[in-house]
Design a protein around this motif. Sequence first.
Motif, PDB file in Angstrom:
ATOM      1  N   ALA A   1      21.684   9.745  29.498  1.00  0.00           N
ATOM      2  CA  ALA A   1      21.417  10.630  28.447  1.00  0.00           C
ATOM      3  C   ALA A   1      22.757  10.614  27.437  1.00  0.00           C
ATOM      4  CB  ALA A   1      21.163  12.185  28.832  1.00  0.00           C
ATOM      5  N   MET A   2      23.867  10.428  27.946  1.00  0.00           N
ATOM      6  CA  MET A   2      25.133  10.215  27.427  1.00  0.00           C
ATOM      7  C   MET A   2      24.943   9.400  26.279  1.00  0.00           C
ATOM      8  SD  MET A   2      28.253  10.219  29.648  1.00  0.00           S
ATOM      9  CE  MET A   2      29.106  11.812  30.656  1.00  0.00           C
TER      10      MET A   2
ATOM     11  N   TRP B   1      27.972  22.187  27.638  1.00  0.00           N
ATOM     12  CA  TRP B   1      28.698  20.925  28.354  1.00  0.00           C
ATOM     13  C   TRP B   1      29.827  20.395  27.360  1.00  0.00           C
ATOM     14  CZ3 TRP B   1      26.479  15.597  27.870  1.00  0.00           C
ATOM     15  CH2 TRP B   1      26.876  14.924  28.956  1.00  0.00           C
TER      16      TRP B   1
ATOM     17  N   ASN C   1      22.906  23.594  31.273  1.00  0.00           N
ATOM     18  CA  ASN C   1      24.219  23.423  32.062  1.00  0.00           C
ATOM     19  C   ASN C   1      25.534  24.149  31.199  1.00  0.00           C
ATOM     20  OD1 ASN C   1      26.497  22.599  33.032  1.00  0.00           O
ATOM     21  ND2 ASN C   1      26.449  20.566  32.846  1.00  0.00           N
TER      22      ASN C   1
ATOM     23  N   ASP D   1      18.379  18.270  24.533  1.00  0.00           N
ATOM     24  CA  ASP D   1      18.769  17.711  25.576  1.00  0.00           C
ATOM     25  C   ASP D   1      18.128  18.128  26.902  1.00  0.00           C
ATOM     26  OD1 ASP D   1      20.168  16.834  28.010  1.00  0.00           O
ATOM     27  OD2 ASP D   1      22.096  17.051  27.255  1.00  0.00           O
TER      28      ASP D   1
ATOM     29  N   TYR E   1      17.617  18.350  32.378  1.00  0.00           N
ATOM     30  CA  TYR E   1      17.441  19.062  33.640  1.00  0.00           C
ATOM     31  C   TYR E   1      15.789  19.575  33.707  1.00  0.00           C
ATOM     32  CZ  TYR E   1      22.497  18.989  34.293  1.00  0.00           C
ATOM     33  OH  TYR E   1      23.628  18.349  34.341  1.00  0.00           O
TER      34      TYR E   1
ATOM     35  N   SER F   1      16.732  11.900  30.776  1.00  0.00           N
ATOM     36  CA  SER F   1      17.385  10.744  31.428  1.00  0.00           C
ATOM     37  C   SER F   1      16.794  10.837  33.131  1.00  0.00           C
ATOM     38  CB  SER F   1      18.800  10.675  31.689  1.00  0.00           C
ATOM     39  OG  SER F   1      19.356  10.975  32.877  1.00  0.00           O
TER      40      SER F   1
ATOM     41  N   SER G   1      18.643  10.562  35.511  1.00  0.00           N
ATOM     42  CA  SER G   1      19.957  10.906  36.259  1.00  0.00           C
ATOM     43  C   SER G   1      19.680  11.971  37.434  1.00  0.00           C
ATOM     44  CB  SER G   1      21.126  11.186  35.405  1.00  0.00           C
ATOM     45  OG  SER G   1      21.483  10.056  34.819  1.00  0.00           O
ATOM     46  N   LYS G   2      19.327  13.070  36.819  1.00  0.00           N
ATOM     47  CA  LYS G   2      19.181  14.258  37.580  1.00  0.00           C
ATOM     48  C   LYS G   2      17.683  14.403  38.021  1.00  0.00           C
ATOM     49  CE  LYS G   2      22.804  15.300  35.423  1.00  0.00           C
ATOM     50  NZ  LYS G   2      24.271  15.695  35.713  1.00  0.00           N
TER      51      LYS G   2
ATOM     52  N   ARG H   1      22.559   4.722  35.525  1.00  0.00           N
ATOM     53  CA  ARG H   1      22.616   4.848  33.935  1.00  0.00           C
ATOM     54  C   ARG H   1      21.366   4.477  33.110  1.00  0.00           C
ATOM     55  NH1 ARG H   1      24.477   8.229  33.754  1.00  0.00           N
ATOM     56  NH2 ARG H   1      25.473   8.107  31.821  1.00  0.00           N
TER      57      ARG H   1
HETATM   58  N1  PLP Z   1      23.484  16.435  29.443  1.00  0.00           N
HETATM   59  C1  PLP Z   1      23.725  17.269  30.139  1.00  0.00           C
HETATM   60  C2  PLP Z   1      23.754  18.727  29.859  1.00  0.00           C
HETATM   61  C3  PLP Z   1      24.746  17.163  31.224  1.00  0.00           C
HETATM   62  O1  PLP Z   1      25.046  18.116  32.205  1.00  0.00           O
HETATM   63  C4  PLP Z   1      24.786  15.861  31.795  1.00  0.00           C
HETATM   64  C5  PLP Z   1      25.625  15.374  32.882  1.00  0.00           C
HETATM   65  O2  PLP Z   1      26.075  16.119  33.586  1.00  0.00           O
HETATM   66  C6  PLP Z   1      24.348  14.657  30.979  1.00  0.00           C
HETATM   67  C7  PLP Z   1      23.584  15.090  29.728  1.00  0.00           C
HETATM   68  C8  PLP Z   1      24.536  13.334  31.106  1.00  0.00           C
HETATM   69  O3  PLP Z   1      23.371  12.637  31.743  1.00  0.00           O
HETATM   70  P1  PLP Z   1      23.398  11.206  32.124  1.00  0.00           P
HETATM   71  O4  PLP Z   1      23.812  10.829  33.478  1.00  0.00           O
HETATM   72  O5  PLP Z   1      21.875  10.638  31.962  1.00  0.00           O
HETATM   73  O6  PLP Z   1      24.347  10.476  31.027  1.00  0.00           O
END
Ligand code: PLP
Length: 388
Positions: free
Chosen positions: A95-96, A120, A170, A198, A201, A229, A231-232, A240
């Motif tokens: 997501a970054m 964040w 977050n 975003d 979560y 994403s 990721s979580k 990634r």
């Molecule tokens: N958005 C938020 C609010 C996050 O807390 C994080 C990572 O902690 C990300 C995006 C990043 O996610 P990704 O690992 O998909 O790049």
Amino acid sequence: MQLSKLAKIIEPTIARKLFMLAREYDDVINFTIGDPDIPTPTGIVDAAYEAIKNGRTHYSANLGIDQLRRAIAENIKKEHDCSYSDDEIIITIGAMEALYLSLMATVDSGDEVIIFAPYWKNYENMVRLCGGKAVIVKSCQKYGFIPQIKDVENAITDKTRVIIINSPNNPTGVIYEKSFLFRIIELAKEKSIIIISDEVYRSIIFTDEAPSSIIEFPDIKKNAILINSMSKAFAMTGWRVGYAAGDKEVIKAMMVFQQNMANCAPTPSQYAAFEAVSHLKKYSNEVCTVFRKRRDVFMEEINKISKLSIQKCNATFYSFIDVSETGMDGERFAYELLEKEHVAVIPGIAFGKGYENYVRIAFTLDEEKIRIGINRLAEFIDKECETR
Ligand code: PLP
């Protein structure tokens, strides 16, 4: 070496500092990172293994592999009854990168981007890297960490280009209500402001009802970019893979940046992500069940500590806690807790000014470690309060 001005505008975050400091203790309970410690579900790992064995080890299209984009579009359609075509989705390096590309595609030098605090820190840094100005709108615990619409209205100027929304959030774990999102969308539409939402979560939730997504609102596509994403949701932080969904024009602009930045997200990881999103409910429930148990243990233990003020956590694996009744601010609390009890948490100041009395705890560890960590934290508070 003479570094660029850009290289000097970003400082290492407090969160990173604490994380690095925590690594100096070998018995540390590290509650700093938002990285689930559980393994990626086996089916997803196997899909990547198959992809690698079958030679899927080359660059993919800049937008990402077709089947993954199609599967994401289908899920979006099923869940939100909202249609995105293949070229309205780009696969990114987490997501970054999706967030960064979105900001690059929408923010000009001097433009303002509204961010709701606590937030964040990466949002602010990304905005600055794009030459924009982050405008912070605070929220407070009294209102459940939901920003007041009046404050959002007051923050909007002629230069406002983007509002970033992060729900579930977050560091607070808060889910924004549909009515709140509706008000923000109305404001954004009225002033031609883009919303970057975003929702990484989104699937780590402990309520019966799914959180509202920005794309559920009619006619939103032209004004909003959805970020998500793997990721979580699937414990895939290191793979990634993330994505952005939006109007063709913005996704095309992001694709051109992608051509010149990374070319594509890692190809084997995209095949793993395809397996994940093709069985979204199965895998994300697997991960969420683990976190629900952890959340319950965390709440059970932390609620025994009378000097902490806790909001029930309905989503994410974060808790944002006011520690002021201990007589310490968040920063002192975090550094001393680490030094004396070897438990690492992040001071609230890492999530914006005005949160000096808070710390964030990420319960991404197993249940036993959560119990040990919170017991140590309770002892720390007892000892500190006794000596005062
Ligand atoms: N958005 C938020 C609010 C996050 O807390 C994080 C990572 O902690 C990300 C995006 C990043 O996610 P990704 O690992 O998909 O790049």
